[in-house]
Design an enzyme around this catalytic site. Structure first.
Site, PDB file in Angstrom:
ATOM      1  N   HIS A  18      -6.307 -32.306 -84.321  1.00 30.25           N
ATOM      2  CA  HIS A  18      -6.816 -32.437 -85.683  1.00 30.25           C
ATOM      3  C   HIS A  18      -8.202 -31.821 -85.837  1.00 30.25           C
ATOM      4  O   HIS A  18      -8.459 -31.075 -86.790  1.00 30.25           O
ATOM      5  CB  HIS A  18      -6.858 -33.908 -86.089  1.00 30.25           C
ATOM      6  CG  HIS A  18      -5.523 -34.557 -86.084  1.00 30.25           C
ATOM      7  ND1 HIS A  18      -4.476 -34.134 -86.877  1.00 30.25           N
ATOM      8  CD2 HIS A  18      -5.036 -35.613 -85.365  1.00 30.25           C
ATOM      9  CE1 HIS A  18      -3.429 -34.895 -86.658  1.00 30.25           C
ATOM     10  NE2 HIS A  18      -3.734 -35.796 -85.745  1.00 30.25           N
ATOM     11  N   HIS A  69       5.504 -31.818 -82.052  1.00 33.43           N
ATOM     12  CA  HIS A  69       4.712 -32.766 -82.843  1.00 33.43           C
ATOM     13  C   HIS A  69       3.346 -32.175 -83.196  1.00 33.43           C
ATOM     14  O   HIS A  69       2.814 -32.441 -84.286  1.00 33.43           O
ATOM     15  CB  HIS A  69       4.523 -34.097 -82.118  1.00 33.43           C
ATOM     16  CG  HIS A  69       3.834 -35.105 -82.977  1.00 33.43           C
ATOM     17  ND1 HIS A  69       4.485 -35.825 -83.948  1.00 33.43           N
ATOM     18  CD2 HIS A  69       2.525 -35.461 -83.053  1.00 33.43           C
ATOM     19  CE1 HIS A  69       3.615 -36.590 -84.583  1.00 33.43           C
ATOM     20  NE2 HIS A  69       2.410 -36.398 -84.055  1.00 33.43           N
ATOM     21  N   ASP A  99       1.752 -32.038 -86.938  1.00 30.03           N
ATOM     22  CA  ASP A  99       0.382 -32.433 -87.295  1.00 30.03           C
ATOM     23  C   ASP A  99      -0.385 -31.275 -87.928  1.00 30.03           C
ATOM     24  O   ASP A  99      -1.108 -31.446 -88.917  1.00 30.03           O
ATOM     25  CB  ASP A  99      -0.372 -32.889 -86.047  1.00 30.03           C
ATOM     26  CG  ASP A  99      -0.077 -34.322 -85.656  1.00 30.03           C
ATOM     27  OD1 ASP A  99       0.530 -35.058 -86.464  1.00 30.03           O
ATOM     28  OD2 ASP A  99      -0.453 -34.714 -84.541  1.00 30.03           O
ATOM     29  N   HIS A 159       1.033 -37.248 -90.997  1.00 29.80           N
ATOM     30  CA  HIS A 159       2.494 -37.181 -91.008  1.00 29.80           C
ATOM     31  C   HIS A 159       3.031 -37.162 -92.441  1.00 29.80           C
ATOM     32  O   HIS A 159       3.997 -36.440 -92.734  1.00 29.80           O
ATOM     33  CB  HIS A 159       3.095 -38.353 -90.247  1.00 29.80           C
ATOM     34  CG  HIS A 159       2.704 -38.389 -88.803  1.00 29.80           C
ATOM     35  ND1 HIS A 159       3.029 -39.441 -87.962  1.00 29.80           N
ATOM     36  CD2 HIS A 159       2.007 -37.509 -88.029  1.00 29.80           C
ATOM     37  CE1 HIS A 159       2.555 -39.190 -86.757  1.00 29.80           C
ATOM     38  NE2 HIS A 159       1.922 -38.039 -86.775  1.00 29.80           N
TER      39      HIS A 159
END
Length: 332
Positions: free
Chosen positions: A288, A261, A265, A103
């Site tokens: 991720h 979101h 990321d 973030h």
């Protein structure tokens, strides 16, 4: 060069911009140091991060202030990433690392900050409210100082793609800007299938990406905690869904907050190249691990990209010179 951003215009060395964009092609750091404190979402520990200006060409560096007997500097770079559950982790050669940097990296990228030192008194970054909005607001107050040398960018020359065993896939193709096309698919109808097609600018990031919070399904919380994760997770720092119901008071900030979101990321992880990327990323079931695998595959193929110097003619719509008119005033 110091830029001061009032509410309805940009004053930069006497130039007043009230319409359109001026492209930011020099490296930048912050003007005033600042600190942000909160809980670590996975450790549950109270964490303070202090962000300070840094020299040209130094990049983003994390410093573990709770580590004294080993090298406590960790450079934010794709080569320093290691496998981690539900977050992005980087380590130095001594094995000293920092978790949950995504973030902060996302906000720094979006606000055009190329060089900064981040001092942290624990093993992960504070989660704050689960979005990057508070970090963006702090960066706006801190101010942006343009530095002596031009910034660089990574230009994609050809397609690079990856496929994971769980059906997730990602690819990157040439583009004149950073573009994201992300598709998520979760079994809980509170999330379900969502898709976003997004072309990056700082202005759109502030307004439509930075408020999006991290999220999870209630059924996964117990498993995460048994694995030693999510010890600091609450309804104050994450969206939690259960059989189609949003458990947070006030519900969602945006109807497609979850996929937004994922875009937040993704941009944080992409900034581990140390520079903006001019390319279009498409992904199904992004996360991720998928983004970092794509980056490693890309960087291993030298024919797939070229690093170029940003100029006045070719620059991303990134930085304090590309703010929405609604941006709060920054004190001179």
């Amino acid at each position: 060069m110091i830029c001061i951003i009032p509410r309805h215009s940009l004053v930069c060395l006497g130039i007043i911009l009230t319409k359109g964009f001026k492209l930011n092609y020099l490296q930048s750091t912050i003007i005033e140091p600042f600190s942000l404190s909160g809980v670590g979402v996975h450790t549950g520990r109270a964490i303070t991060a202090r962000i300070e200006p840094s020299d040209t060409n130094s990049g983003i560096c994390f410093w573990r202030e709770d580590i004294h007997e080993q090298n406590n500097k960790i450079q934010a770079h794709i080569n320093n990433t290691v496998s981690a559950l539900l977050c992005t982790r980087i380590e130095n050669n001594d094995g000293v690392g920092i978790n949950t940097i995504e973030h902060f990296m996302s906000a720094l990228f979006a606000m055009g900050i190329d060089n900064a030192n981040i001092y942290v008194d624990g093993p992960e970054m504070p989660i704050l409210d689960g979005s990057s909005e508070l970090i963006v607001k702090a960066l706006l107050k801190a101010g942006q100082r343009q530095q002596k040398y031009p910034a660089s960018y990574l230009k994609i020359l050809k397609e690079v793609s990856i496929i994971n065993e769980n059906g997730a896939w990602a690819r990157i193709n040439p583009s004149s800007n950073l573009e994201l096309s992300l598709h998520i698919d979760f079994p809980d109808p509170g999330i379900g299938q969502q898709k976003i097609d997004y072309s990056f600018t700082t202005s759109s990031y502030i307004e439509t990406i930075s408020p999006a919070r991290t999220f999870c399904m209630l059924r996964d919380v117990e498993n995460m905690q048994h694995a030693g994760l999510a010890k600091g997770g609450t309804l104050e720092n994450a969206v939690v869904v259960d059989n189609g119901k949003i458990l947070n008071e006030g519900g969602l900030r945006m109807i497609d907050e979850c996929v937004r979101h994922k875009a937040l990321d993704c941009m944080g992880d992409l900034f581990l190249t140390g520079m903006p990327i001019f390319g279009k990323i498409e992904a199904f079931r992004p996360g991720h691990a998928l983004t970092l695998k794509l980056l490693h595959t890309l960087m291993a193929d030298k024919s797939a990209y070229v690093v170029k110097t940003i100029s006045e003619d070719v620059a991303p719509a990134r930085g304090f010179v590309n703010l929405p008119k609604s941006a709060a005033a920054i004190p001179a």
